[in-house]
Scaffold this active site. Structure first.
Site, short mmCIF file in Angstrom:
data_model
loop_
_atom_site.label_atom_id
_atom_site.label_comp_id
_atom_site.label_asym_id
_atom_site.label_seq_id
_atom_site.Cartn_x
_atom_site.Cartn_y
_atom_site.Cartn_z
N HIS A 1 0.83 -1.21 0.00
CA HIS A 1 0.00 0.00 0.00
C HIS A 1 0.86 1.25 0.00
O HIS A 1 0.55 2.22 -0.68
CB HIS A 1 -0.93 0.00 1.21
CG HIS A 1 -2.13 -0.88 1.01
ND1 HIS A 1 -3.31 -0.69 1.65
CD2 HIS A 1 -2.30 -1.96 0.23
CE1 HIS A 1 -4.18 -1.61 1.27
NE2 HIS A 1 -3.59 -2.40 0.42
N ASP A 2 1.94 1.22 0.75
CA ASP A 2 2.82 2.39 0.79
C ASP A 2 3.31 2.71 -0.62
O ASP A 2 3.21 3.85 -1.07
CB ASP A 2 4.00 2.14 1.73
CG ASP A 2 4.85 3.39 1.90
OD1 ASP A 2 4.27 4.50 1.81
OD2 ASP A 2 6.06 3.27 2.11
N VAL B 1 0.51 3.96 -3.10
CA VAL B 1 -0.10 5.25 -2.79
C VAL B 1 1.01 6.28 -2.62
O VAL B 1 1.73 6.25 -1.63
CB VAL B 1 -0.96 5.16 -1.51
CG1 VAL B 1 -1.59 6.50 -1.20
CG2 VAL B 1 -2.03 4.09 -1.65
N GLY C 1 3.92 6.44 -3.80
CA GLY C 1 5.29 5.96 -3.79
C GLY C 1 5.75 5.41 -2.45
O GLY C 1 5.12 5.66 -1.43
N ASP D 1 7.23 5.79 0.39
CA ASP D 1 7.75 6.92 1.16
C ASP D 1 7.18 6.98 2.57
O ASP D 1 7.26 8.02 3.23
CB ASP D 1 7.48 8.24 0.42
CG ASP D 1 5.98 8.55 0.34
OD1 ASP D 1 5.16 7.69 0.74
OD2 ASP D 1 5.64 9.66 -0.10
N SER E 1 4.35 7.32 3.57
CA SER E 1 3.26 8.29 3.80
C SER E 1 1.99 7.59 4.27
O SER E 1 1.21 8.19 5.02
CB SER E 1 3.00 9.13 2.55
OG SER E 1 2.69 8.31 1.46
N HIS F 1 -0.43 -12.87 -1.33
CA HIS F 1 -1.58 -13.50 -0.68
C HIS F 1 -1.31 -14.94 -0.26
O HIS F 1 -2.23 -15.65 0.11
CB HIS F 1 -2.82 -13.40 -1.58
CG HIS F 1 -3.28 -11.98 -1.79
ND1 HIS F 1 -4.27 -11.65 -2.67
CD2 HIS F 1 -2.88 -10.82 -1.21
CE1 HIS F 1 -4.46 -10.33 -2.64
NE2 HIS F 1 -3.62 -9.81 -1.77
N THR F 2 -0.07 -15.36 -0.31
CA THR F 2 0.31 -16.66 0.24
C THR F 2 0.39 -16.58 1.77
O THR F 2 0.51 -17.59 2.46
CB THR F 2 1.67 -17.14 -0.32
OG1 THR F 2 2.02 -18.38 0.28
CG2 THR F 2 2.80 -16.15 -0.03
N ASP G 1 5.20 -19.16 0.26
CA ASP G 1 5.61 -20.20 -0.69
C ASP G 1 4.75 -20.13 -1.96
O ASP G 1 3.91 -19.24 -2.10
CB ASP G 1 5.50 -21.58 -0.03
CG ASP G 1 4.09 -21.88 0.47
OD1 ASP G 1 3.15 -21.10 0.16
OD2 ASP G 1 3.90 -22.88 1.18
#
Ligand code: HEM
Ligand SMILES: *[C@@H]1O[C@H](CO)[C@@H](O)[C@H](O)[C@H]1NC(C)=O
Ligand SMILES: *[C@@H]1O[C@H](CO)[C@@H](O)[C@H](O)[C@H]1NC(C)=O
Ligand SMILES: CC(=O)N[C@H]1CO[C@H](CO)[C@@H](O)[C@@H]1O
Length: 325
Positions: free
Chosen positions: A67-68, A71, A73, A75, A77, A197-198, A253
């Site tokens: 997410h960082d 959104v 870049g 950084d 934020s 999502h593993t 994995d």
């Protein structure tokens, strides 16, 4: 068009190229060798302590890094936005506990770094998150890789900046591919990164559309669907979350891809990678070869870590990761 205009256009193009190259060139391994030579082991020790307390740390940290980067870049934020407004993870307002562990991992690692006088306020929160992500993946049995460093922390984050930057789980292959392309990532990178999502959890409401109603998702394995209906009955407590890889939930994995072959991708955006004939060959190849998956994942997460990196006057090193200086 006059030649003056042409020259100006060329100059602008060169400038843009130069800026892009400069940003990419800022990231390098051992960026902190001069100011905080042991930063990687300091972070790894702090992350290992957190990991021993709860394996929820793994998914929460990887998710936070994704997410960082998507959104504004990579950084850090997102970390500020979450805390200042007390709404961790804009797409997940129901229960903050999962995301909270990723956030807490960064805070604890930052405290460990700052406890060393030489390192105090010399290492960015964005880089600490990148290192912590690398470390939780390795701790969960995933590939180990050298992490590029040199990101500064962003100076701003608006709540609206999240809009349209993250994919809803209903996205199809073209939509997923297009969103990742806006971040300079290929469809292959997108498939590799989806294997984040593993590990980790998803709340029932992110997939209830697939298991309920008159037409349950036909790409969903029917016995898996029955299991999900039992875990997530109608009117389930909205805080309930289920493991995204039900077979090896704690291991980073390639089981994720084997699950897709069995119709056991939890989100529609996971399963579509196998349903769509254009991405299925890649899913099948990585279900077959964990080495091939690991290699693709390391390449893709390294590229993801370069998105929107702040350098020079675009950023600083935050004293408190949760608050702008
Ligand atoms: C391809 C598009 C993607 C979609 C549509 C998507 C969607 C989601 C959704 C809906 C959840 C559940 C959130 C919740 O209920 O709290 C989730 C969780 C998660 N996502 Fe993604 N995601 C995507 C890509 C990625 C990428 C690229 C990564 C990292 C490489 C990632 C890592 C994770 C992790 C680790 C979790 C579990 C979080 C936790 O345990 O706290 N996702 N994702
Ligand atoms: C989230 O879940 C945790 C653990 O189940 C609980 O302690 C906490 O109060 C919940 N938070 C919210 C905001 O519901
Ligand atoms: C459903 O999942 C089981 C494993 O849980 C697998 O044996 C079976 O082949 C799957 N069915 C389909 C149609 O993929
Ligand atoms: C209470 C608080 O700090 N709210 C912030 C939430 O995010 C917006 C957008 O960046 C800020 O303007 C607010 O100050």
């Amino acid at each position: 068009m006059g030649s003056g205009t042409m020259r100006r256009l060329a100059a602008v193009a060169l400038l843009v190229l130069a800026t892009a190259t400069a940003c990419a060139a800022q990231l390098r391994r051992n960026y902190y060798a001069g100011v905080c030579p042991n930063v990687e082991s300091i972070v790894r020790d702090a992350v290992t302590r957190k990991f021993r307390q709860t394996f929820i740390t793994v998914g929460a940290t990887v998710h936070l890094f994704f997410h960082d980067c998507f959104v504004e870049g990579c950084d850090a934020s997102v970390i500020v936005a979450s805390t200042a407004n007390n709404t961790a993870e804009k797409d997940n307002p129901i229960n903050l506990s999962l995301a909270g562990d990723g956030f807490d991992t960064v805070i604890k690692a930052k405290a460990a770094v700052d406890a060393v006088p030489q390192c105090r306020n010399r290492v960015s929160c964005a880089d600490i998150l990148a290192m912590a992500t690398r470390d939780v993946i390795a701790l969960a049995g995933g590939p180990s890789y050298a992490v590029e460093l040199g990101r500064l922390d962003g100076l701003s984050c608006t709540a609206s900046s999240v809009n349209g930057k993250l994919a809803p789980p209903s996205f199809n292959l073209d939509q997923l591919t297009a969103l990742f392309a806006t971040n300079g990532l290929s469809q292959t990178d997108m498939i590799a990164l989806s294997a984040g999502h593993t590990v980790g959890f998803a709340h029932c409401n992110t997939f209830t559309g697939r298991i309920s109603g008159p037409t349950p998702d036909p790409t969903l394995n029917s016995s898996f669907a029955a299991q999900l209906r039992a875990w997530c009955p109608p009117n389930v407590d909205p805080r309930i979350a289920v493991t995204m890889d039900v077979v090896t939930p704690r291991a980073f994995d390639n089981q994720y891809f084997k699950n897709l072959q069995n119709g056991m991708g939890l989100l529609a955006s996971d399963q579509v990678l196998h349903s769509d004939p254009r991405s299925r060959p890649t899913v099948d190849a990585w279900a077959q070869s964990s080495a091939a998956f690991n290699k693709a994942f390391v390449e893709a997460i390294t590229k993801m870590g370069r998105i929107g990196v702040k350098t020079g006057a675009q950023g600083n090193i935050r004293r408190n990761c949760a608050v702008f200086n």
